[in-house]
Write a protein that holds these residues in place. Structure first.
Motif, PDB file in Angstrom:
ATOM      1  N   PRO A   6      -0.495 -29.857  -6.208  1.00  0.00           N
ATOM      2  CA  PRO A   6      -0.060 -28.471  -6.036  1.00  0.00           C
ATOM      3  C   PRO A   6       1.404 -28.376  -5.618  1.00  0.00           C
ATOM      4  N   GLU A   7       1.980 -27.202  -5.795  1.00  0.00           N
ATOM      5  CA  GLU A   7       3.288 -26.939  -5.192  1.00  0.00           C
ATOM      6  C   GLU A   7       3.095 -26.948  -3.678  1.00  0.00           C
ATOM      7  N   ARG A   8       3.981 -27.633  -2.990  1.00  0.00           N
ATOM      8  CA  ARG A   8       3.795 -27.847  -1.555  1.00  0.00           C
ATOM      9  C   ARG A   8       3.734 -26.534  -0.776  1.00  0.00           C
ATOM     10  N   ASN A   9       4.507 -25.551  -1.189  1.00  0.00           N
ATOM     11  CA  ASN A   9       4.533 -24.295  -0.428  1.00  0.00           C
ATOM     12  C   ASN A   9       3.317 -23.418  -0.685  1.00  0.00           C
ATOM     13  N   LYS A  10       2.424 -23.852  -1.601  1.00  0.00           N
ATOM     14  CA  LYS A  10       1.228 -23.059  -1.894  1.00  0.00           C
ATOM     15  C   LYS A  10      -0.065 -23.739  -1.430  1.00  0.00           C
ATOM     16  N   GLU A  11       0.049 -24.963  -0.948  1.00  0.00           N
ATOM     17  CA  GLU A  11      -1.128 -25.709  -0.520  1.00  0.00           C
ATOM     18  C   GLU A  11      -1.919 -24.950   0.543  1.00  0.00           C
ATOM     19  N   VAL A  12      -1.226 -24.340   1.505  1.00  0.00           N
ATOM     20  CA  VAL A  12      -1.903 -23.657   2.610  1.00  0.00           C
ATOM     21  C   VAL A  12      -2.673 -22.426   2.132  1.00  0.00           C
ATOM     22  N   LEU A  13      -2.258 -21.824   1.032  1.00  0.00           N
ATOM     23  CA  LEU A  13      -2.980 -20.656   0.506  1.00  0.00           C
ATOM     24  C   LEU A  13      -4.414 -21.054   0.149  1.00  0.00           C
ATOM     25  N   GLN A  14      -4.557 -22.248  -0.407  1.00  0.00           N
ATOM     26  CA  GLN A  14      -5.888 -22.735  -0.760  1.00  0.00           C
ATOM     27  C   GLN A  14      -6.734 -22.956   0.491  1.00  0.00           C
ATOM     28  N   SER A  15      -6.097 -23.456   1.558  1.00  0.00           N
ATOM     29  CA  SER A  15      -6.818 -23.657   2.822  1.00  0.00           C
ATOM     30  C   SER A  15      -7.298 -22.332   3.394  1.00  0.00           C
ATOM     31  N   TRP A  16      -6.430 -21.350   3.404  1.00  0.00           N
ATOM     32  CA  TRP A  16      -6.807 -20.044   3.964  1.00  0.00           C
ATOM     33  C   TRP A  16      -7.945 -19.407   3.169  1.00  0.00           C
ATOM     34  N   GLU A  17      -7.876 -19.509   1.827  1.00  0.00           N
ATOM     35  CA  GLU A  17      -8.945 -18.906   1.022  1.00  0.00           C
ATOM     36  C   GLU A  17     -10.268 -19.643   1.233  1.00  0.00           C
ATOM     37  N   ALA A  18     -10.224 -20.969   1.299  1.00  0.00           N
ATOM     38  CA  ALA A  18     -11.444 -21.748   1.498  1.00  0.00           C
ATOM     39  C   ALA A  18     -12.067 -21.454   2.856  1.00  0.00           C
ATOM     40  N   LEU A  19     -11.246 -21.328   3.887  1.00  0.00           N
ATOM     41  CA  LEU A  19     -11.760 -20.994   5.215  1.00  0.00           C
ATOM     42  C   LEU A  19     -12.424 -19.617   5.212  1.00  0.00           C
ATOM     43  N   GLY A  20     -11.787 -18.674   4.518  1.00  0.00           N
ATOM     44  CA  GLY A  20     -12.380 -17.342   4.419  1.00  0.00           C
ATOM     45  C   GLY A  20     -13.725 -17.377   3.733  1.00  0.00           C
ATOM     46  N   PHE A  21     -13.840 -18.197   2.696  1.00  0.00           N
ATOM     47  CA  PHE A  21     -15.114 -18.354   1.988  1.00  0.00           C
ATOM     48  C   PHE A  21     -16.177 -18.921   2.925  1.00  0.00           C
ATOM     49  N   LEU A  22     -15.817 -19.939   3.702  1.00  0.00           N
ATOM     50  CA  LEU A  22     -16.770 -20.542   4.635  1.00  0.00           C
ATOM     51  C   LEU A  22     -17.192 -19.559   5.722  1.00  0.00           C
ATOM     52  N   LEU A  23     -16.249 -18.751   6.202  1.00  0.00           N
ATOM     53  CA  LEU A  23     -16.584 -17.745   7.208  1.00  0.00           C
ATOM     54  C   LEU A  23     -17.609 -16.757   6.665  1.00  0.00           C
ATOM     55  N   ASN A  24     -17.383 -16.302   5.452  1.00  0.00           N
ATOM     56  CA  ASN A  24     -18.336 -15.362   4.836  1.00  0.00           C
ATOM     57  C   ASN A  24     -19.699 -16.012   4.632  1.00  0.00           C
ATOM     58  N   LYS A  25     -19.701 -17.300   4.355  1.00  0.00           N
ATOM     59  CA  LYS A  25     -20.951 -18.006   4.087  1.00  0.00           C
ATOM     60  C   LYS A  25     -21.815 -18.135   5.339  1.00  0.00           C
ATOM     61  N   VAL A  26     -21.175 -18.268   6.511  1.00  0.00           N
ATOM     62  CA  VAL A  26     -21.951 -18.434   7.747  1.00  0.00           C
ATOM     63  C   VAL A  26     -22.160 -17.120   8.489  1.00  0.00           C
TER      64      VAL A  26
END
Length: 402
Positions: free
Chosen positions: A320-340
């Motif tokens: 990935p582009e280095r400056n966009k890597e964290v966007l994937q982390s934030w979206e994945a965390l949001g998905f996990l929060l919704n899941k629990v």
């Protein structure tokens, strides 16, 4: 359940992109890493361009006790001297000194267009039955009354900064919680950060006792009516929010995912940039982009099937582009929060247990592929997570039906 950006060095457009894509609910600014002039501009920009975004400033006063010859305090001593200056523990043993620190910090933040105020405090390094713990409790006790004196209209959060070693004694934790939940002028909430000995010390935070204690802090404080914001909580955010935490936060560098005083100390030389990683929800962990590239076609389940997967283009070797890597982390965390997420804590905890057990199954499938994972990508975090939930349930007297 909210996700905040843990602000730090080399922000660039990361936070703005996260807000534009609705991946973030707020930001916790780091005064060490931003000049006051730029901070004011950023607060104004976010306020003008986005609705319902929480903006908070971590005063980072816990760094004031670092010996000056070892400290790397950045903008803290340049632009934030109104409230921040290096101090000695003996000076803070006087309640009047604590009141002055609180007053200067709250008055300073009150002039900024923040949605809430985080009050300063020191770090409790070794034990909740210590001189530092007494000082920290005095900061907490006075936070509400000082805020009242300044007629603060936004929520006021007391800082609770605790080293992982201080979370090993459950009796001390319960006594400490009893003290800070029975205040005459309580704050509206707490900003909790747990210190690791190093931002690379994975086992420091992924320890069953630490996880259980951090969960217990969130549970007990929320049950008593306090709003709890967790700093540097990263992948533990779903566990903390499932038991009452209002928000968790993480950033783009390791030292913005795990709290350590090391980020306030002089470095011992340069280092290369970290390898970009992908936060796989099924693994509850980040794997390197080249591990992802090896696995994504033979085990598609490692992919989250979310929009930010596009950042990891298979035609570029999944890098990935280095400056966009964290966007994937934030979206994945949001998905996990919704899941629990569930109205009932027991349901949330049962969902968490299933997610962790499913992660273990996914790791066993990876073993069969012959792909070798590096030490940060492996499954060593799963057992402490499960055990931490069990220890928390025992401490909180919550019985989960299987």
């Amino acid at each position: 359940m909210k996700i905040y950006a843990q602000h730090g060095a080399q922000t660039g457009e990361k936070i703005n992109l996260g807000l534009e894509q609705s991946l973030l609910d707020g930001v916790i600014y780091s005064p060490k890493d931003i000049s006051l002039a730029n901070l004011k501009q950023k607060i104004k920009y976010v306020d003008s361009n986005f609705d319902n975004v929480d903006q908070l400033l971590d005063p980072q006063y816990y760094a004031a006790l670092i010996k000056s010859d070892a400290a790397r305090l950045g903008n803290l001593i340049k632009d934030y001297a109104t409230y921040f200056s290096c101090a000695q523990r003996s000076h803070l043993e006087r309640e009047r000194s604590i009141e002055r620190v609180l007053s200067s910090s709250i008055a300073f933040q009150r002039k900024l267009n923040l949605t809430g105020i985080i009050a300063p405090n020191i770090l409790i390094p070794n034990s909740l039955n210590s001189i530092e713990a007494v000082i920290a409790k005095n900061f907490i006790r006075q936070t509400g009354s000082v805020a009242k004196k300044f007629k603060v209209k936004t929520p006021i959060y007391a800082t609770l900064a605790i080293a992982r070693d201080a979370l090993m004694n459950i009796q001390e934790i319960n006594e400490f919680l009893n003290d800070i939940t029975m205040l005459d002028d309580p704050p509206d909430g707490y900003y909790i950060i747990v210190q690791s000995r190093s931002s690379d010390a994975r086992s420091d935070i992924y320890n069953a006792d630490v996880i259980a204690a951090w969960m217990l802090l969130n549970y007990s404080l929320s049950v008593n009516g306090f709003e709890v914001i967790n700093g540097y909580s990263d992948l533990l955010t779903p566990l903390l929010c499932s038991v009452g935490g209002a928000a968790g936060s993480t950033g783009w560098w390791t030292n913005l995912r795990v709290f350590s005083l090391g980020r306030f100390m002089k470095s011992k030389g340069g280092g290369r940039l970290p390898i970009q990683r992908y936060l796989s929800c099924i693994l509850l962990n980040r794997i390197t982009f080249y591990e992802l590239n090896s696995l994504r076609e033979i085990l598609p389940g490692v992919m989250n099937d979310l929009e930010t997967d596009d950042i990891y283009d298979i035609n570029r070797g999944s890098e990935p582009e280095r400056n966009k890597e964290v966007l994937q982390s934030w979206e994945a965390l949001g998905f996990l929060l919704n899941k629990v997420s569930a109205k009932d804590i027991k349901k949330s905890l049962l969902r968490l247990q299933k997610i962790i057990k499913d992660a273990s199954i996914a790791y066993k499938k990876i073993e069969l592929t012959g792909v070798t994972l590096d030490s940060k990508s492996n499954d060593e975090h799963l057992e402490p997570l499960l055990e931490g939930i069990k220890l928390f349930c025992s401490s909180a007297e919550i019985k989960l039906s299987q």
